[in-house]
Design an enzyme around this catalytic site. Structure first.
Site, PDB file in Angstrom:
ATOM      1  N   ARG A 119       0.846  -1.185   0.000  1.00  0.00           N
ATOM      2  CA  ARG A 119       0.000   0.000   0.000  1.00  0.00           C
ATOM      3  C   ARG A 119       0.889   1.245   0.000  1.00  0.00           C
ATOM      4  O   ARG A 119       1.997   1.232   0.550  1.00  0.00           O
ATOM      5  CB  ARG A 119      -0.916   0.022   1.230  1.00  0.00           C
ATOM      6  CG  ARG A 119      -1.732   1.319   1.355  1.00  0.00           C
ATOM      7  CD  ARG A 119      -2.654   1.334   2.552  1.00  0.00           C
ATOM      8  NE  ARG A 119      -3.186   2.681   2.773  1.00  0.00           N
ATOM      9  CZ  ARG A 119      -4.063   3.003   3.715  1.00  0.00           C
ATOM     10  NH1 ARG A 119      -4.552   2.075   4.514  1.00  0.00           N
ATOM     11  NH2 ARG A 119      -4.475   4.256   3.845  1.00  0.00           N
ATOM     12  N   HIS A 120       0.391   2.327  -0.615  1.00  0.00           N
ATOM     13  CA  HIS A 120       1.043   3.630  -0.470  1.00  0.00           C
ATOM     14  C   HIS A 120       0.710   4.128   0.938  1.00  0.00           C
ATOM     15  O   HIS A 120      -0.346   4.727   1.178  1.00  0.00           O
ATOM     16  CB  HIS A 120       0.506   4.629  -1.501  1.00  0.00           C
ATOM     17  CG  HIS A 120       0.971   4.371  -2.901  1.00  0.00           C
ATOM     18  ND1 HIS A 120       2.300   4.284  -3.242  1.00  0.00           N
ATOM     19  CD2 HIS A 120       0.278   4.200  -4.059  1.00  0.00           C
ATOM     20  CE1 HIS A 120       2.418   4.071  -4.546  1.00  0.00           C
ATOM     21  NE2 HIS A 120       1.204   4.005  -5.062  1.00  0.00           N
ATOM     22  N   ILE A 121       1.614   3.921   1.869  1.00  0.00           N
ATOM     23  CA  ILE A 121       1.356   4.326   3.252  1.00  0.00           C
ATOM     24  C   ILE A 121       2.689   4.575   3.951  1.00  0.00           C
ATOM     25  O   ILE A 121       3.678   3.867   3.711  1.00  0.00           O
ATOM     26  CB  ILE A 121       0.539   3.246   4.008  1.00  0.00           C
ATOM     27  CG1 ILE A 121       0.085   3.763   5.377  1.00  0.00           C
ATOM     28  CG2 ILE A 121       1.322   1.947   4.135  1.00  0.00           C
ATOM     29  CD1 ILE A 121      -0.911   2.832   6.074  1.00  0.00           C
TER      30      ILE A 121
END
Length: 378
Positions: free
Chosen positions: A177-179
């Site tokens: 995830r983009h996190i």
């Protein structure tokens, strides 16, 4: 009771009696001198008896276990080999011929079986996703790509939910995830391995600047989630930089470091503290962080470090790279001129500090694993 233990016990009793008698001596200096002498004698005799007692036990072991006539070095090797053999059983602690050995570190079935790839935008993440998707079926692991792509900073309740998602994934699995970095240990989660990849900061910014406006080979339209204001969409990147437009100022340029710094407020702004924390997390919590300019080197490292997931990745990438790179290439990219580049380089000082740190560390990892570029192998 053997002879050594009998003598040691009676000697200790005698010393106690003498000590009580000396307590009645009124001359402090005389009491101190005699006390020192007796303490020295006590330590000497105690050491002597203990040593001979242990030597006697050891000699009995040597005779009973059939080690007579062997060198002490060979005996120790055999004892440790037996200890290692016993440690492979279900025993938590192995006691071998009178010696206690701590159990070795046990690699359970979950050893490096769960990977987190908190992918950084425009750093080869979609190429990596394409690769991992294919590898998941070939190498028989679960690949979970979060449907959330535009929320890198998450409040505590959402962080907890995301941690629960990660914790509930079966092993082996890769989560993506983009996190920004989540401190899983804070939530009671262990045994999870982080990996990631970054890119030259200015090249990454330029790619994102144009991608948000014009898209790529997969979808030839911008990906911005809010409407553009005025002529912002078609603004030349050099004008954006040199006119100090808000889209090209320091706050917007501070992008990669927060992915490694984490969710804390201090990670939201460029500072020495956020840079330091990001570096610490890379060193302590990431198995490896590569960089896009050496993508094949990253795959070589992953094949060696995480073969369960990345075996065959290098060959697969050679087969699909041409099509993948065409599809993921950003459209209508404009070249940054020298003046704008120099301004941008200065504004992104912290980002470049981190980038160079990651590059150096990755090169060291490659060297340790004897992975060399063609020119280095000569």
């Amino acid at each position: 009771m053997d002879k050594q233990n009998f003598l040691l016990r009676n000697f200790s009793v005698a010393m106690g009696v003498v000590h009580k008698l000396l307590y009645r001596v009124t001359n402090a200096k005389l009491y101190l001198c005699i006390g020192i002498v007796l303490c020295t004698m006590t330590m000497g005799f105690t050491t002597y008896f203990l040593r001979h007692g242990l030597d006697s036990n050891y000699n009995r072991v040597i005779k009973s276990e059939g080690f007579q006539g062997k060198r002490s070095f060979d005996i120790e090797n055999e004892l440790f080999a037996e200890a290692e053999l016993m440690s492979k059983s279900s025993l938590s602690t192995a006691t071998v011929v009178g010696k206690v050995f701590a159990p070795p570190t046990v690699r359970t079935k979950n050893y490096m079986d769960k990977i987190i790839y908190n992918r950084v935008g425009k750093c080869g993440s979609r190429s990596m996703l394409s690769l991992i998707t294919r590898l998941s079926s070939r190498n028989n692991f679960l690949f979970y790509a979060s449907p959330v792509s535009n929320r890198t900073r998450v409040p505590l309740p959402e962080s907890i939910k995301e941690v629960q998602v990660i914790n509930n994934l079966p092993s082996p699995s890769i989560y993506s995830r983009h996190i920004h970095y989540l401190d899983l240990f804070k939530y009671g989660i262990s045994g999870v391995v982080y990996i990631n990849m970054i890119r030259d900061p200015i090249e990454r910014f330029s790619s994102q600047y144009h991608f948000l406006r014009y898209g790529d080979g997969i979808k030839a339209q911008g990906r911005r989630y809010e409407p553009w204001e005025g002529g912002d969409k078609d603004m030349d990147i050099n004008d954006c930089i040199l006119k100090n437009h808000q889209l090209c100022t320091a706050g917007r340029l501070f992008y990669v470091v927060p992915y490694f710094c984490g969710q804390d407020f201090l990670c939201h702004r460029p500072s020495k503290e956020s840079l330091y924390r990001a570096k610490v997390h890379v060193m302590e919590n990431y198995l490896v962080v590569g960089y896009l300019e050496d993508f094949t080197g990253m795959l070589q490292v992953l094949e060696k470090l995480l073969p369960q997931f990345f075996t065959g990745s290098l060959k697969l990438w050679k087969d699909i790279s041409a099509d993948t790179m065409i599809n993921t290439s950003t459209l209508k990219k404009q070249k940054i001129n020298e003046t704008a580049y120099a301004v941008l380089r200065e504004r992104m000082e912290i980002e470049y500090d981190f980038y160079n740190f990651v590059k150096t560390r990755f090169r060291i990892i490659k060297k340790q694993m004897e992975i060399f570029d063609d020119d280095e192998a000569l």
